[in-house]
Design a protein around this motif. Structure first.
Motif, PDB file in Angstrom:
ATOM      1  N   LYS A   1       0.802  -1.219   0.000  1.00 24.54           N
ATOM      2  CA  LYS A   1       0.000   0.000   0.000  1.00 24.54           C
ATOM      3  C   LYS A   1       0.837   1.272   0.000  1.00 24.54           C
ATOM      4  O   LYS A   1       0.325   2.351  -0.290  1.00 24.54           O
ATOM      5  CB  LYS A   1      -0.938  -0.012   1.214  1.00 24.54           C
ATOM      6  CG  LYS A   1      -2.011  -1.090   1.107  1.00 24.54           C
ATOM      7  CD  LYS A   1      -2.685  -1.383   2.428  1.00 24.54           C
ATOM      8  CE  LYS A   1      -3.479  -0.226   2.944  1.00 24.54           C
ATOM      9  NZ  LYS A   1      -4.242  -0.601   4.177  1.00 24.54           N
ATOM     10  N   THR A   2       2.117   1.159   0.332  1.00 20.31           N
ATOM     11  CA  THR A   2       2.987   2.338   0.307  1.00 20.31           C
ATOM     12  C   THR A   2       4.212   2.115  -0.579  1.00 20.31           C
ATOM     13  O   THR A   2       5.220   2.791  -0.436  1.00 20.31           O
ATOM     14  CB  THR A   2       3.431   2.726   1.733  1.00 20.31           C
ATOM     15  OG1 THR A   2       4.065   1.594   2.355  1.00 20.31           O
ATOM     16  CG2 THR A   2       2.250   3.188   2.570  1.00 20.31           C
ATOM     17  N   GLY A   3       4.122   1.171  -1.483  1.00 18.63           N
ATOM     18  CA  GLY A   3       5.219   0.932  -2.423  1.00 18.63           C
ATOM     19  C   GLY A   3       5.363   2.073  -3.417  1.00 18.63           C
ATOM     20  O   GLY A   3       4.428   2.849  -3.646  1.00 18.63           O
ATOM     21  N   LYS A   4       6.524   2.170  -4.029  1.00 19.12           N
ATOM     22  CA  LYS A   4       6.817   3.263  -4.946  1.00 19.12           C
ATOM     23  C   LYS A   4       5.811   3.327  -6.084  1.00 19.12           C
ATOM     24  O   LYS A   4       5.299   4.405  -6.427  1.00 19.12           O
ATOM     25  CB  LYS A   4       8.237   3.095  -5.499  1.00 19.12           C
ATOM     26  CG  LYS A   4       8.680   4.225  -6.419  1.00 19.12           C
ATOM     27  CD  LYS A   4      10.118   4.015  -6.865  1.00 19.12           C
ATOM     28  CE  LYS A   4      10.566   5.147  -7.786  1.00 19.12           C
ATOM     29  NZ  LYS A   4      11.975   4.949  -8.247  1.00 19.12           N
ATOM     30  N   GLU A   5       5.509   2.182  -6.689  1.00 18.93           N
ATOM     31  CA  GLU A   5       4.584   2.163  -7.826  1.00 18.93           C
ATOM     32  C   GLU A   5       3.165   2.517  -7.388  1.00 18.93           C
ATOM     33  O   GLU A   5       2.449   3.249  -8.092  1.00 18.93           O
ATOM     34  CB  GLU A   5       4.610   0.791  -8.495  1.00 18.93           C
ATOM     35  CG  GLU A   5       3.864   0.742  -9.825  1.00 18.93           C
ATOM     36  CD  GLU A   5       4.023  -0.584 -10.535  1.00 18.93           C
ATOM     37  OE1 GLU A   5       3.724  -0.639 -11.738  1.00 18.93           O
ATOM     38  OE2 GLU A   5       4.422  -1.577  -9.892  1.00 18.93           O
ATOM     39  N   THR A   6       2.772   2.035  -6.227  1.00 19.35           N
ATOM     40  CA  THR A   6       1.427   2.344  -5.709  1.00 19.35           C
ATOM     41  C   THR A   6       1.288   3.831  -5.423  1.00 19.35           C
ATOM     42  O   THR A   6       0.292   4.463  -5.806  1.00 19.35           O
ATOM     43  CB  THR A   6       1.148   1.550  -4.425  1.00 19.35           C
ATOM     44  OG1 THR A   6       1.326   0.158  -4.675  1.00 19.35           O
ATOM     45  CG2 THR A   6      -0.273   1.801  -3.938  1.00 19.35           C
ATOM     46  N   LEU A   7       2.272   4.417  -4.767  1.00 16.80           N
ATOM     47  CA  LEU A   7       2.197   5.838  -4.421  1.00 16.80           C
ATOM     48  C   LEU A   7       2.233   6.716  -5.669  1.00 16.80           C
ATOM     49  O   LEU A   7       1.556   7.753  -5.727  1.00 16.80           O
ATOM     50  CB  LEU A   7       3.328   6.215  -3.467  1.00 16.80           C
ATOM     51  CG  LEU A   7       3.268   5.574  -2.078  1.00 16.80           C
ATOM     52  CD1 LEU A   7       4.426   6.061  -1.215  1.00 16.80           C
ATOM     53  CD2 LEU A   7       1.938   5.873  -1.386  1.00 16.80           C
ATOM     54  N   ALA A   8       2.995   6.306  -6.670  1.00 22.48           N
ATOM     55  CA  ALA A   8       3.029   7.068  -7.928  1.00 22.48           C
ATOM     56  C   ALA A   8       1.655   7.033  -8.599  1.00 22.48           C
ATOM     57  O   ALA A   8       1.175   8.046  -9.129  1.00 22.48           O
ATOM     58  CB  ALA A   8       4.090   6.493  -8.858  1.00 22.48           C
ATOM     59  N   ALA A   9       1.011   5.876  -8.566  1.00 26.91           N
ATOM     60  CA  ALA A   9      -0.328   5.753  -9.135  1.00 26.91           C
ATOM     61  C   ALA A   9      -1.324   6.610  -8.351  1.00 26.91           C
ATOM     62  O   ALA A   9      -2.198   7.267  -8.935  1.00 26.91           O
ATOM     63  CB  ALA A   9      -0.764   4.299  -9.122  1.00 26.91           C
ATOM     64  N   MET A  10      -1.179   6.630  -7.042  1.00 29.40           N
ATOM     65  CA  MET A  10      -2.092   7.410  -6.209  1.00 29.40           C
ATOM     66  C   MET A  10      -1.906   8.907  -6.421  1.00 29.40           C
ATOM     67  O   MET A  10      -2.862   9.677  -6.349  1.00 29.40           O
ATOM     68  CB  MET A  10      -1.918   7.036  -4.738  1.00 29.40           C
ATOM     69  CG  MET A  10      -2.359   5.610  -4.452  1.00 29.40           C
ATOM     70  SD  MET A  10      -2.276   5.166  -2.709  1.00 29.40           S
ATOM     71  CE  MET A  10      -3.604   6.157  -2.028  1.00 29.40           C
TER      72      MET A  10
END
Length: 257
Positions: A191-200
């Motif tokens: 939930k706080t991975g680089k790819e997830t945060l970039a998407a968010m």
């Protein structure tokens, strides 16, 4: 007739963080207790919780009685659930699996009265809870009833600009667990991975551009702080079963001291 109902739209327009609890256990008694915890609202999870609509009716009433807004995460993006939940007195419906602009338009049509949508008339419980006459409720219902489209798939992320531009949509709500599973092609939840945060960040930008509220499921202090830093203000803070587990664990720690 004056209305005593909670004005969720005005509250969210302030831009201040709105942190709400998340319920999975079907119990009006428990909902009334959860609504009195120090959170801004209560969301009933009809998708992954055990809450059906008959359960939700009593739970929504208990939450409203505690002067907190009742939110609902619907079972799916269907045409029936939003109006039904608003009729019962919910202030907001969060709909899963909205992957395209066309699906977002269907959601708005289900949630709003004409001319914005095609919601069917009959929200007698909502009228009574709000303290409004039928004419007053009809006039105010589209403003009072907020609808969020969930962004939780690669397809939704690709179409997020078009989804966010849907007339009548009030917010976007990220399901970061499902989104991270989709982005990693099933490798795991982050939930706080680089790819997830970039998407968010992309979702938050689309929401801001279109004047929508940016929401997400948090679930822990660490995750909530990360999402607040990205511009999300409407965040699910804690799940009922987690709160019970955390409370029990804290009591056991205190007894061992």
């Amino acid at each position: 007739m004056a209305s005593a109902q909670f004005d969720l739209r005005t509250r969210l327009a302030s831009g201040e963080p709105f942190l709400f609890s998340w319920m999975t256990v079907p119990s009006p008694l428990l909902a009334g207790q959860v609504a009195r915890l120090p959170f801004d609202g209560v969301c009933l999870d009809m998708q992954h919780g055990m809450i059906g609509f008959p359960d939700a009716v009593g739970m929504i009433a208990a939450i409203n009685a505690a002067a907190r807004p009742a939110l609902v995460r619907s079972l799916w993006n269907d045409a029936a659930t939003p109006g039904q939940c608003f009729d019962a007195g919910a202030k907001c419906v969060i709909a899963p699996m909205v992957n395209t602009r066309a699906q977002a338009e269907l959601l708005v049509r289900a949630a709003k009265y004409p001319p914005m949508g095609s919601r069917s008339w009959g929200g007698y419980t909502a009228q009574q809870a709000a303290g409004l006459t039928p004419a007053e409720y009809l006039r105010e219902a589209n403003r009072m009833s907020m609808v969020f489209a969930m962004v939780e798939t690669a397809e939704a992320l690709e179409n997020v600009e078009a989804i966010a531009a849907t007339p009548g949509l009030d917010g976007l709500f990220v399901g970061p667990s499902d989104l991270s599973i989709a982005l990693s092609k099933g490798a795991g939840i982050d939930k706080t991975g680089k790819e997830t945060l970039a998407a968010m960040q992309k979702v938050a930008a689309a929401a801001k551009k279109n004047g929508l509220v940016a929401g997400a499921f948090g679930g822990s202090a660490e995750v909530i702080k990360s999402y607040l830093g990205l511009g999300f203000t409407f965040i699910a803070a804690a799940v009922d079963v987690d709160l019970m587990q955390w409370g029990a664990a804290e009591l056991n720690r205190a007894l061992r001291v």
